[in-house]
Write a protein that holds these residues in place. Structure first.
Motif, PDB file in Angstrom:
ATOM      1  N   LEU A   1      14.738  -3.790   8.725  1.00 36.61           N
ATOM      2  CA  LEU A   1      13.752  -2.628   9.085  1.00 36.61           C
ATOM      3  C   LEU A   1      13.140  -2.992  10.542  1.00 36.61           C
ATOM      4  O   LEU A   1      12.263  -3.965  10.307  1.00 36.61           O
ATOM      5  CB  LEU A   1      12.566  -2.804   7.955  1.00 36.61           C
ATOM      6  CG  LEU A   1      13.259  -2.240   6.525  1.00 36.61           C
ATOM      7  CD1 LEU A   1      12.234  -2.582   5.360  1.00 36.61           C
ATOM      8  CD2 LEU A   1      13.881  -1.205   6.438  1.00 36.61           C
TER       9      LEU A   1
ATOM     10  N   GLY B   1       7.375   0.369  10.217  1.00 35.62           N
ATOM     11  CA  GLY B   1       7.052  -0.156   9.094  1.00 35.62           C
ATOM     12  C   GLY B   1       7.399   0.784   7.906  1.00 35.62           C
ATOM     13  O   GLY B   1       7.342   2.015   8.376  1.00 35.62           O
ATOM     14  N   PRO B   2       7.586   0.271   6.835  1.00 34.52           N
ATOM     15  CA  PRO B   2       7.611  -1.026   6.553  1.00 34.52           C
ATOM     16  C   PRO B   2       8.383  -1.857   7.250  1.00 34.52           C
ATOM     17  O   PRO B   2       9.499  -1.313   7.637  1.00 34.52           O
ATOM     18  CB  PRO B   2       7.824  -1.010   4.901  1.00 34.52           C
ATOM     19  CG  PRO B   2       8.589   0.319   4.454  1.00 34.52           C
ATOM     20  CD  PRO B   2       8.323   1.139   5.628  1.00 34.52           C
TER      21      PRO B   2
ATOM     22  N   GLN C   1       2.003  -3.382   5.432  1.00 39.64           N
ATOM     23  CA  GLN C   1       3.410  -3.431   5.835  1.00 39.64           C
ATOM     24  C   GLN C   1       3.666  -3.581   7.179  1.00 39.64           C
ATOM     25  O   GLN C   1       5.017  -3.280   7.549  1.00 39.64           O
ATOM     26  CB  GLN C   1       3.776  -2.097   5.292  1.00 39.64           C
ATOM     27  CG  GLN C   1       3.740  -1.004   5.972  1.00 39.64           C
ATOM     28  CD  GLN C   1       2.132  -0.239   5.945  1.00 39.64           C
ATOM     29  OE1 GLN C   1       1.318  -1.072   5.505  1.00 39.64           O
ATOM     30  NE2 GLN C   1       1.910   0.839   6.585  1.00 39.64           N
TER      31      GLN C   1
ATOM     32  N   VAL D   1       4.546  -5.888   1.475  1.00 43.63           N
ATOM     33  CA  VAL D   1       5.113  -4.542   0.991  1.00 43.63           C
ATOM     34  C   VAL D   1       3.941  -3.282   1.291  1.00 43.63           C
ATOM     35  O   VAL D   1       2.863  -3.955   1.335  1.00 43.63           O
ATOM     36  CB  VAL D   1       5.250  -4.359  -0.382  1.00 43.63           C
ATOM     37  CG1 VAL D   1       6.640  -5.070  -0.576  1.00 43.63           C
ATOM     38  CG2 VAL D   1       4.282  -5.142  -1.120  1.00 43.63           C
ATOM     39  N   PRO D   2       4.145  -2.303   1.618  1.00 42.41           N
ATOM     40  CA  PRO D   2       3.264  -1.157   1.796  1.00 42.41           C
ATOM     41  C   PRO D   2       2.440  -1.044   0.628  1.00 42.41           C
ATOM     42  O   PRO D   2       2.858  -1.036  -0.521  1.00 42.41           O
ATOM     43  CB  PRO D   2       4.116   0.091   2.374  1.00 42.41           C
ATOM     44  CG  PRO D   2       5.491  -0.026   1.753  1.00 42.41           C
ATOM     45  CD  PRO D   2       5.736  -1.554   1.612  1.00 42.41           C
TER      46      PRO D   2
END
Lengths: 373, 373
Positions: free
Chosen positions: A13, A17-18, A197, A203-204
């Motif tokens: 990623l 974001g995430p 995130q 985590v978001p």
């Protein structure tokens, strides 16, 4: 209809974001659920507070993680502090400054908008002019790190300016917290919010926020009730108070908070300065490689965020095709442009756990491959 | 300071929520994070929508999981539908009816409060009288399953009554969804919200909500802007729309949604009717055992929620001491009384995954042990 369990692939990623998260943080999410009023959980929440104080570099007693994403954190700052009729100077140099204006007007307050070009820092002179022209303004609101453009603004100077004109500051640190220098107490920030995130690599879904004593006093002295019950921090304060007698407000997102705790433990272990240095080093490696590919940054060098690299899509290149190619061939996600920059820019995130040599190398090689297709 | 990873013990959660969750749901939380705009994630969100429509028994196109706890779901229903000056009939028979009133008044709307005793269902006659006395009322709001008292109200009749008087209904289904019969379309519910951590047996932090077409029309025809940006569902609708072209609103809580998806897959596999039956069977076993211990229910039999058993603390028994004993000796959590029932009641949850024979047996044996200490 037939429904199956969802098994996502392992992506890298590198968007806005995430962001990538560490295996330890990921694993922490699956620890057994316990009650949100369980003494052990209350103890963990106290540690989250202390660790957030470290991340924000503040002694603010009111430093918590809001049980909702960063956009709710933004709204919490505005609806708690600002009342209908108040004047707020809002700096807009991207999508999130614009969202601040929408928050101000929905309260029935007045937004004095200071526009700076997208892809540039907030222009200090213009803010000063607005402050002189509006001696009755009560707040200055700005985005420290504009996620939509990759530009950093001079938060220290903006805060000093606001103080000189007796204004409180409301600062968006969604993308800056844990990625670049940010000193809430030293700079005198009054209300600040972030997201879990981004550079915290959790985590978001959570929004760390912190209010100065001045901000808490403003909330206590409000003439009108806060329009949101869920975001009313005068109710939340006692839920997060560390005195062991916690009054129920809502049910905290227990497992997401395990993740935030773990990500903050990792930040504390690495050290804030080391993490900031790591972002800078990886950014420089990425920038060097991008230059070799002939790719140009949107933001001038001195105003660039290391953790969010906004670049122009080269002429003749199909935006969506390249992003799909990267995702499908390499499981690599980079971000699209947002708002005025949609279709014109890509955003390469180097946030938290994602700010690693292997990611930089992969991203450059994959991008070169994609551009040659 | 020295911070360590947080390793919670395995508790058995038989309070008012969070409830026990299955190993599969717990494991799903640690699956790799992917982007919230990743096509695979968008596909999963479409499945969450379809599965929530099944759980709510509705064809409502607008059926989503809000990225925040149930109390934000409540607020979302009120701030989207109700405008300043509107009249809302609010039924209060516990803590959550009271919270509805606070939501109504913070909008600047008028709450016509219909009080029924705590521990009892909402009194239909009183609601009818309020409707007759207030022909200009636009909404009727009530709690289907009062988590604070363990009483169920007759949602079907209340909805029919509201329709007769041309009112839309706003229904709290935080504790009812997946635990007792709930038919959104058949009963004609217009706006409904729930929580992820009750009978769905997912982690806390998400609020499933659903709006009827009539409710969506009311939102579209509003004269004033929705006071909350974060909860403005006219903005969120396009984020959850299934047409593949999703516009960014906020970053969804990716991993929590993995958990919700998995918990809904499990609900779908078990079947709604079977799950409701399971709650009933385990409740009856618990009630029988409690009677043998001489413990009395707060709610009369015909108004009892199977998934939330509110009972009187026997005379001479120390509330806190017993709950601590259960937690420390058996890792068993039962709930304290809330609001008017604080110190007078315990709440034993049999929600979702927790509604199991082994839990009932353990709870009864542990409680007997605790009472004899």
């Amino acid at each position: 209809m037939n429904f199956q369990s969802f098994n996502p692939p392992r992506r890298i990623l590198m968007g806005p974001g995430p962001s990538d998260i560490s295996p330890e943080v990921l694993a922490s999410l699956s620890r057994p659920v316990i009650g949100h009023l369980d003494p052990l959980f209350v103890g963990m929440m106290d540690e989250v507070k202390a660790l957030l104080q470290y991340a924000f570099q503040t002694k603010n007693e009111f430093t918590i993680a809001l049980s909702a994403p960063g956009s709710a954190g933004m709204e919490a700052c505005f609806v708690n502090l600002v009342e209908a009729g108040d004047k707020v100077i809002v700096c807009r140099n991207g999508v999130f400054g614009d969202r601040m204006i929408q928050n101000v007007t929905r309260i029935g307050a007045e937004a004095i908008v200071v526009d700076s070009p997208w892809g540039r820092a907030v222009e200090i002179d213009k803010v000063e002019q607005a402050l002189i022209a509006n001696p009755d303004a009560k707040f200055v609101a700005f985005v420290h790190a504009e996620t939509s453009t990759g530009a950093v603004s001079d938060a220290k100077t903006l805060c000093a300016l606001a103080q000189k004109h007796h204004c409180l500051t409301i600062v968006d640190a969604v993308t800056s917290l844990g990625g670049i220098e940010l000193k809430v107490d030293e700079w005198g920030i009054d209300a600040i919010y972030s997201g879990s995130q981004k550079c915290l690599s959790c985590v978001p879904g959570l929004s760390p926020i912190s209010f100065s004593q001045k901000a808490v006093d403003v909330i206590k002295e409000r003439k009108t009730k806060i329009q949101s019950w869920f975001l009313d921090q005068s109710l939340v304060m006692s839920y997060w108070s560390g005195n062991g007698k916690r009054s129920y407000h809502h049910t905290a997102p227990v497992n997401s908070l395990y993740g935030l705790h773990e990500s903050l433990v990792q930040l504390h272990r690495e050290g804030l300065e080391n993490r900031i240095k790591r972002h800078k080093i990886q950014h420089e490696a990425l920038a060097e490689g991008l230059a070799k590919l002939g790719i140009e940054f949107i933001v001038p060098k001195e105003e660039r965020l290391p953790q969010l690299n906004a670049i122009y899509i080269p002429e003749g290149i199909d935006d969506v095709k390249v992003r799909h190619y990267l995702l499908n061939k390499y499981n690599l996600e980079i971000g699209a442009g947002l708002g005025d920059l949609a279709g014109k820019a890509w955003r390469i995130g180097l946030m938290g756990y994602a700010a690693r040599s292997e990611n930089v190398i992969l991203c450059l090689a994959a991008l070169e491959d994609a551009l040659n297709q």
